[in-house]
Design a protein around this motif. Structure first.
Motif, PDB file in Angstrom:
ATOM      1  N   LEU A 103     -57.381 -25.415  18.571  1.00  0.00           N
ATOM      2  CA  LEU A 103     -58.064 -24.317  17.884  1.00  0.00           C
ATOM      3  C   LEU A 103     -58.286 -23.141  18.832  1.00  0.00           C
ATOM      4  N   ALA A 104     -58.679 -23.454  20.065  1.00  0.00           N
ATOM      5  CA  ALA A 104     -58.865 -22.390  21.049  1.00  0.00           C
ATOM      6  C   ALA A 104     -57.543 -21.682  21.344  1.00  0.00           C
ATOM      7  N   ALA A 105     -56.453 -22.468  21.440  1.00  0.00           N
ATOM      8  CA  ALA A 105     -55.140 -21.880  21.692  1.00  0.00           C
ATOM      9  C   ALA A 105     -54.683 -21.034  20.506  1.00  0.00           C
ATOM     10  N   MET A 106     -55.037 -21.458  19.298  1.00  0.00           N
ATOM     11  CA  MET A 106     -54.696 -20.661  18.124  1.00  0.00           C
ATOM     12  C   MET A 106     -55.433 -19.321  18.147  1.00  0.00           C
ATOM     13  N   ARG A 107     -56.691 -19.335  18.599  1.00  0.00           N
ATOM     14  CA  ARG A 107     -57.413 -18.066  18.743  1.00  0.00           C
ATOM     15  C   ARG A 107     -56.701 -17.168  19.760  1.00  0.00           C
ATOM     16  N   SER A 108     -56.279 -17.757  20.880  1.00  0.00           N
ATOM     17  CA  SER A 108     -55.578 -16.966  21.896  1.00  0.00           C
ATOM     18  C   SER A 108     -54.280 -16.398  21.341  1.00  0.00           C
ATOM     19  N   ALA A 109     -53.526 -17.250  20.611  1.00  0.00           N
ATOM     20  CA  ALA A 109     -52.254 -16.800  20.049  1.00  0.00           C
ATOM     21  C   ALA A 109     -52.477 -15.724  18.990  1.00  0.00           C
ATOM     22  N   LEU A 110     -53.498 -15.898  18.164  1.00  0.00           N
ATOM     23  CA  LEU A 110     -53.782 -14.918  17.124  1.00  0.00           C
ATOM     24  C   LEU A 110     -54.141 -13.570  17.744  1.00  0.00           C
ATOM     25  N   ALA A 111     -54.888 -13.625  18.858  1.00  0.00           N
ATOM     26  CA  ALA A 111     -55.234 -12.380  19.549  1.00  0.00           C
ATOM     27  C   ALA A 111     -53.978 -11.696  20.094  1.00  0.00           C
ATOM     28  N   ARG A 112     -53.051 -12.503  20.655  1.00  0.00           N
ATOM     29  CA  ARG A 112     -51.813 -11.930  21.201  1.00  0.00           C
ATOM     30  C   ARG A 112     -50.969 -11.289  20.103  1.00  0.00           C
ATOM     31  N   LEU A 113     -51.014 -11.856  18.890  1.00  0.00           N
ATOM     32  CA  LEU A 113     -50.202 -11.346  17.791  1.00  0.00           C
ATOM     33  C   LEU A 113     -50.908 -10.269  16.980  1.00  0.00           C
ATOM     34  N   GLY A 114     -52.099  -9.872  17.434  1.00  0.00           N
ATOM     35  CA  GLY A 114     -52.796  -8.774  16.796  1.00  0.00           C
ATOM     36  C   GLY A 114     -53.747  -9.170  15.689  1.00  0.00           C
ATOM     37  N   GLY A 115     -54.012 -10.478  15.544  1.00  0.00           N
ATOM     38  CA  GLY A 115     -54.947 -10.923  14.524  1.00  0.00           C
ATOM     39  C   GLY A 115     -56.366 -10.986  15.066  1.00  0.00           C
ATOM     40  N   SER A 116     -57.281 -11.467  14.236  1.00  0.00           N
ATOM     41  CA  SER A 116     -58.687 -11.572  14.618  1.00  0.00           C
ATOM     42  C   SER A 116     -59.005 -13.015  14.987  1.00  0.00           C
ATOM     43  N   PRO A 117     -59.289 -13.296  16.260  1.00  0.00           N
ATOM     44  CA  PRO A 117     -59.528 -14.680  16.693  1.00  0.00           C
ATOM     45  C   PRO A 117     -60.700 -15.334  15.970  1.00  0.00           C
ATOM     46  N   SER A 118     -61.692 -14.570  15.602  1.00  0.00           N
ATOM     47  CA  SER A 118     -62.881 -15.156  14.983  1.00  0.00           C
ATOM     48  C   SER A 118     -62.594 -15.764  13.621  1.00  0.00           C
ATOM     49  N   HIS A 119     -61.391 -15.499  13.059  1.00  0.00           N
ATOM     50  CA  HIS A 119     -61.029 -16.111  11.787  1.00  0.00           C
ATOM     51  C   HIS A 119     -60.741 -17.605  11.941  1.00  0.00           C
ATOM     52  N   ILE A 120     -60.426 -18.030  13.156  1.00  0.00           N
ATOM     53  CA  ILE A 120     -60.118 -19.446  13.391  1.00  0.00           C
ATOM     54  C   ILE A 120     -61.421 -20.214  13.540  1.00  0.00           C
ATOM     55  N   ASN A 121     -61.803 -20.902  12.487  1.00  0.00           N
ATOM     56  CA  ASN A 121     -62.996 -21.744  12.461  1.00  0.00           C
ATOM     57  C   ASN A 121     -62.742 -22.910  11.520  1.00  0.00           C
ATOM     58  N   PRO A 122     -63.395 -24.040  11.745  1.00  0.00           N
ATOM     59  CA  PRO A 122     -63.325 -25.093  10.725  1.00  0.00           C
ATOM     60  C   PRO A 122     -63.882 -24.575   9.404  1.00  0.00           C
ATOM     61  N   MET A 123     -63.113 -24.752   8.339  1.00  0.00           N
ATOM     62  CA  MET A 123     -63.565 -24.330   7.018  1.00  0.00           C
ATOM     63  C   MET A 123     -64.271 -25.463   6.284  1.00  0.00           C
ATOM     64  N   GLN A 124     -64.125 -26.683   6.807  1.00  0.00           N
ATOM     65  CA  GLN A 124     -64.861 -27.838   6.309  1.00  0.00           C
ATOM     66  C   GLN A 124     -65.788 -28.302   7.444  1.00  0.00           C
ATOM     67  N   PRO A 125     -66.952 -28.840   7.136  1.00  0.00           N
ATOM     68  CA  PRO A 125     -67.827 -29.352   8.205  1.00  0.00           C
ATOM     69  C   PRO A 125     -67.094 -30.382   9.058  1.00  0.00           C
ATOM     70  N   ALA A 126     -67.195 -30.224  10.360  1.00  0.00           N
ATOM     71  CA  ALA A 126     -66.531 -31.129  11.289  1.00  0.00           C
ATOM     72  C   ALA A 126     -67.544 -31.631  12.315  1.00  0.00           C
ATOM     73  N   ASP A 127     -67.633 -32.940  12.444  1.00  0.00           N
ATOM     74  CA  ASP A 127     -68.535 -33.568  13.412  1.00  0.00           C
ATOM     75  C   ASP A 127     -67.699 -34.294  14.449  1.00  0.00           C
ATOM     76  N   LEU A 128     -67.956 -33.998  15.719  1.00  0.00           N
ATOM     77  CA  LEU A 128     -67.280 -34.678  16.820  1.00  0.00           C
ATOM     78  C   LEU A 128     -68.295 -35.546  17.558  1.00  0.00           C
ATOM     79  N   ILE A 129     -68.002 -36.831  17.687  1.00  0.00           N
ATOM     80  CA  ILE A 129     -68.893 -37.755  18.391  1.00  0.00           C
ATOM     81  C   ILE A 129     -68.217 -38.170  19.687  1.00  0.00           C
ATOM     82  N   ILE A 130     -68.887 -37.927  20.813  1.00  0.00           N
ATOM     83  CA  ILE A 130     -68.321 -38.296  22.118  1.00  0.00           C
ATOM     84  C   ILE A 130     -68.619 -39.769  22.352  1.00  0.00           C
ATOM     85  N   ASP A 131     -67.598 -40.595  22.147  1.00  0.00           N
ATOM     86  CA  ASP A 131     -67.816 -42.042  22.233  1.00  0.00           C
ATOM     87  C   ASP A 131     -66.713 -42.791  22.967  1.00  0.00           C
ATOM     88  N   HIS A 132     -65.641 -42.106  23.333  1.00  0.00           N
ATOM     89  CA  HIS A 132     -64.496 -42.805  23.921  1.00  0.00           C
ATOM     90  C   HIS A 132     -64.400 -42.660  25.441  1.00  0.00           C
TER      91      HIS A 132
END
Length: 934
Positions: A103-132
């Motif tokens: 997702l971070a790389a997509m923001r970087s790529a979108l910025a390079r291609l002239g898009g708005s990086p802030s558009h890259i966000n989860p559109m569904q709720p996403a929970d990450l659990i640090i367990d591994h």
């Protein structure tokens, strides 16, 4: 949340519960207005039907899609595609870190291609659990939890900084910090609401909780009545970005349960039996629903144990419908406030299960009387290989003969028959402590003398249990088996028994609630007396984070070429997964884990042989210390309560002092650090163009690996420890990193340079291009038609890349079985593999290959590399790839080393039109990124 724009069937309705009004799409109204009878539709398909009704827009979801589910033909082969949108996404940190990196790389790529990086966000709720990330470095001591946690932060602080940046940079994204629990248990005990509520404008909507997760055991939540399954990180990222999960309407297999478990049988024994039955039946790609009076009587913990292992029996889900057990569990776990809405919604929708209602229609039905379930283990290398407890000795001995076939050939038939038989005199002490091992068996009875640093001396033998771990979401979510383990420990201590000195013990629960009720039951001191101290809250031994064996143990294993064993309460025991020194791995219930730690060897029969001797020298048997079912039930009733759940989950996202003290980067774009060995910008968007280029044909491709059946994602994806003499190890050393600082492949999943070097590097993989050799090696055919000498798969791939030679992989049945490891597909892509030709694919890995732009092709029935006489030395052509369509057949042309030509036909395993779009764009993420550019 997606809301319908069409409402073709006039299903939009209002529900009142708890004094509040909610909008929803009514399945009863659909039945009335469409004239279609859905009363016998399986529960899981009704959930999919509601999902489509709520999202009908005439484009992605059409009337015919909705009616295709409503008119479901139980006997038909799946051929109708639908677009399923989960309500939320679940991630664990091994797959979550590369997901956030993408997702971070997509923001970087979108910025390079002239898009708005802030558009890259989860559109569904996403929970990450640090367990591994926690590893069992310290054990058998009261300081193990603190010590392992400190080591975990020292190893992973850079990854954790990155995740904390993501938590602040992305909307709809939350992180549960380390030392909280296993993602599936946190999901079961806290995250899931069963009935989801979302606000659109001024209206509150209610709909079923559904999800996909980046761990195959996401299906544990099926025990709560929630439809959800594991996907690769690639597919989960797309879902986070608003892309539906493309799937064929599945067949649904009903599993009828009757009766009740007999004394001595546990939920673990039940799930191992179910796994064996369903694997034998064949349910890959299918939904499984459990029903019947036996299912209704199972509590949620037992149901979750069964749902958890759906990947092991091959199903997409293994679900139990919502009923009174569901709401009772919600109250028990501190979520009583949502019960009125859950009851009102599921009853209104006729999704509430009642044993008196007619059974749904199913594609097929299996049946099991719970009373027939026996105490069992599974092993020594696959979770579906169930063995009754009384047969474990024979199971291990057969495995040993396979491993030591050259020694077995020297043993006379009479001795071999006696050794393999289940009769004979009972064993009263561990084989390691016998003065004279069975010398008639030669190397099969081999032992190595060991003297520990403290002076303790013993023999280490084939079958010695060197790891005994109470671990994994499968069982630590179940109070009955956990309290059972504590009671067995208590009974053993009272009889004067001790764990054998060569056993590495650990207790790694899935949530802090477990240690609460073990303490309340007064069982913690007994577990600790047997060295089952708390080592961490997370996924440990089951995913290969068992930590190193003591040097005197690993040294003896190597010296004697010993086949030693691990017994764990987990769900995975594939080759090379648990520990590189352990050849036999058995899944077992927590009480049996303790029992085998006491016995010290799997080369005995615990139903007949003594588990040890008491201080008086009298033998003690398993039946003497087995917990009483009534006492287990009484302690569960009195010691597991809602207050503990509410307290432990009150500040679940806050984290401890170590987490809060991390220095966190800021900004909507991540500032990639050139010198980082953990987090590097993924290369997947480096040369991205605004539109896709035509797919190029594959010409004169070479075989990177020729593999057999049941190649798991553990064989393909980098996992476990990093060897210093491996390509990944040499890379890290070139950066000035010492082997003791390597950490694991899982922890370095955010660095593609490490991961591509570890792809196909499993120590137990067997590439038929180099017969008789284990490990990630191959032959390279650049500049030499007969193949250059043996080299690592990564080194060969680099030679092919430099010469401009495309690559393919050829394999047998069940390619990609196991965990939903996205790097199994990402690493394959980065090695330069254009296509994988296999006899059959496991569902998630096939989808991941397509998601990375790698073409999955399947041999026609009855054909395989052996019948086609392919030995991997050929070169291959694949033509017409820019025109492939879902399910079509494709001709593969090849040339032998001597110039002879041949061809065969394969099935294209791009199954849906959505997948075709992903393939033509070079993968699902480039496809999504280009949608943002539009």
């Amino acid at each position: 949340m997606s809301v319908t724009t069409s409402n073709s069937y006039n299903t939009l309705s209002t529900l009142t519960a708890g004094g509040k009004s909610y909008r929803f799409h009514s399945l009863q109204a659909f039945e009335q207005n469409s004239g279609l009878d859905i009363s016998r539709l399986p529960y899981s398909l009704k959930i999919l039907l509601e999902n489509l009704l709520r999202r009908e827009d005439g484009v992605v979801v059409k009337r015919e899609d909705i009616e295709a589910v409503a008119r479901w033909d139980a006997s038909a082969e799946p051929d109708k595609e639908l677009q399923f949108m989960p309500a939320r996404i679940l991630l664990q940190d091994f797959t979550g870190v590369p997901a956030v990196a993408d997702l971070a790389a997509m923001r970087s790529a979108l910025a390079r291609l002239g898009g708005s990086p802030s558009h890259i966000n989860p559109m569904q709720p996403a929970d990450l659990i640090i367990d591994h990330s926690v590893q069992v470095d310290l054990y058998g001591t009261t300081g193990a939890l603190w010590g392992n946690s400190s080591i975990e932060f020292e190893r992973n602080h850079e990854r954790y900084q990155f995740l904390r940046w993501g938590q602040s940079a992305f909307r709809n994204f939350s992180v549960v910090p380390p030392a909280t629990g296993i993602c599936h248990q946190v999901n079961l005990e806290y995250l899931s609401q069963v009935a989801m509520v979302a606000k659109t404008g001024e209206e509150d909507w209610v709909f079923p909780d559904t999800l996909v997760g980046t761990d195959s055991h996401t299906t544990m939540i099926n025990g709560l009545g929630v439809v959800g399954w594991g996907v690769g990180g690639i597919e989960a990222e797309a879902a986070m970005l608003g892309q539906p999960c493309s799937m064929l309407i599945p067949q649904v297999v009903g599993f009828r349960l009757t009766g009740a478990l007999a004394p001595g049988a546990t939920a673990t024994d039940l799930v191992l039996t179910v796994t064996q039955m369903l694997r034998k039946k064949g349910v890959v790609g299918k939904f499984v629903e459990f029903f019947g009076p036996g299912a209704a009587s199972l509590n949620i913990a037992d149901r979750a144990t069964i749902g958890n292992m759906a990947p092991e029996y091959g199903a997409t889900i293994g679900v139990f419908p919502v009923d009174g057990q569901t709401t009772e569990y919600l109250r028990l776990t501190g979520r009583g406030d949502i019960v009125p809405l859950v009851e009102a919604y599921y009853q209104q929708q006729k999704l509430w299960h009642d044993v008196n209602q007619p059974d749904p229609s199913y594609s097929d039905i299996l049946e099991l009387d719970l009373a027939q379930v026996e105490p069992s283990l599974a092993g020594p290398m696959r979770p579906m290989d169930r063995v009754n407890l009384k047969e474990v000795r024979g199971s291990f001995r057969k495995q040993l003969i396979t491993l030591r076939s050259h020694d077995a050939a020297r043993v006379d038939k009479e001795t071999m028959s006696r050794w393999l038989g289940e009769g004979g005199a009972p064993v009263t002490v561990a084989p390691e402590l016998m003065e004279h091992p069975d010398k008639s068996l030669g190397a099969l009875g081999h032992c190595v003398p060991v003297r520990q640093p403290d002076g303790t001396a013993y023999n280490l033998c084939h079958g010695s249990v060197v790891i005994a771990a109470i671990t994994s979401c499968t069982n630590t979510s179940n109070p009955s088996v956990m309290i059972g383990a504590g009671l067995l420990a208590r009974n053993a201590v009272r009889r004067g028994l001790q764990v054998r000195p060569w056993v590495k013990t650990s207790l790694a629960p899935g949530s802090k609630v477990v240690t609460d009720y073990l303490a309340a039951a007064g069982l913690t001191p007994y577990l600790e007396a047997l060295r089952f101290h708390l080592v961490g809250y997370g996924c440990t031994t089951c995913i290969g984070n068992s930590g190193p064996l003591a040097e005197h143990i690993s040294g003896a294993v190597v010296k004697g070429d010993l086949a030693v064993a691990a017994v764990l309460s987990g769900n995975r025991n594939f080759e090379g997964r648990i520990n590189s020194h352990v050849r036999a791995n058995y899944l077992a219930s927590p009480p049996l884990v303790v029992a085998y730690a006491l016995a010290g060897n799997v080369n005995i029969d615990l139903t007949l042989d003594a588990i040890g001797t008491d201080p008086n020298g009298d033998p003690v048997y398993l039946k003497d210390i087995w917990p009483n079912e009534q006492e287990v039930a009484q302690l569960v009733q009195s010691c597991v309560h809602a207050e503990s759940f509410s307290r432990n989950y009150a500040d679940v996202f806050q984290g401890d002092e170590q987490w809060m003290a991390l220095q966190v980067p800021t900004g909507e774009l991540y500032q990639w650090q050139e010198g980082s060995s953990y987090i590097k910008e993924p290369p997947f968007f480096a040369d991205l163009t605004r539109g896709p280029q035509p797919v190029q044909d594959v010409k004169e491709a070479r075989v990177l690996a020729l593999l057999g059946d049941s190649i798991t994602t553990d064989h393909i994806s980098p996992a476990g420890s990093i060897a210093k003499d491996s390509p990944a190890g040499r890379y890290l050393i070139s950066l000035g990193i010492q082997p003791k600082e390597f950490n694991s492949y899982g922890a370095r999943r955010g660095n593609h340079e490490v991961m591509v070097r570890g792809t196909f590097a499993n120590t137990r993989i067997r590439n038929q291009l180099v017969p008789g050799v284990e490990g990630g090696v191959t032959k390279c055919f650049v500049g030499n038609g007969k193949g250059n000498g043996q080299m690592s798969i990564f080194d060969a791939a680099e030679k092919y890349r430099a010469a401009g030679v495309p690559l393919i992989v050829i394999a047998g049945k069940e390619y990609g079985t196991g965990s939903s490891r996205d790097w199994a597909a990402k690493g394959t892509k980065l090695l330069g593999v254009r296509a994988v030709i296999a006899e059959s694919f496991e569902r998630i890995h096939r989808s991941n290959l397509v998601g990375m732009g790698v073409l999955p092709l399947q041999f026609l029935p009855g054909e395989n590399p052996a019948t086609l006489r392919l030995d991997g030395t050929e070169s291959f052509d694949l033509e017409g790839l820019s025109e492939v369509a879902p399910g079509q057949q494709l001709q593969v042309n090849y040339r032998n080393v001597d110039g002879a030509q041949g061809s065969f036909t394969v099935q294209v395993r791009i199954d849906t039109t959505n997948e075709l779009d992903y393939y033509r764009h070079g993968g699902i993420l480039p496809f999504v990124l280009r949608q943002f550019l539009k």
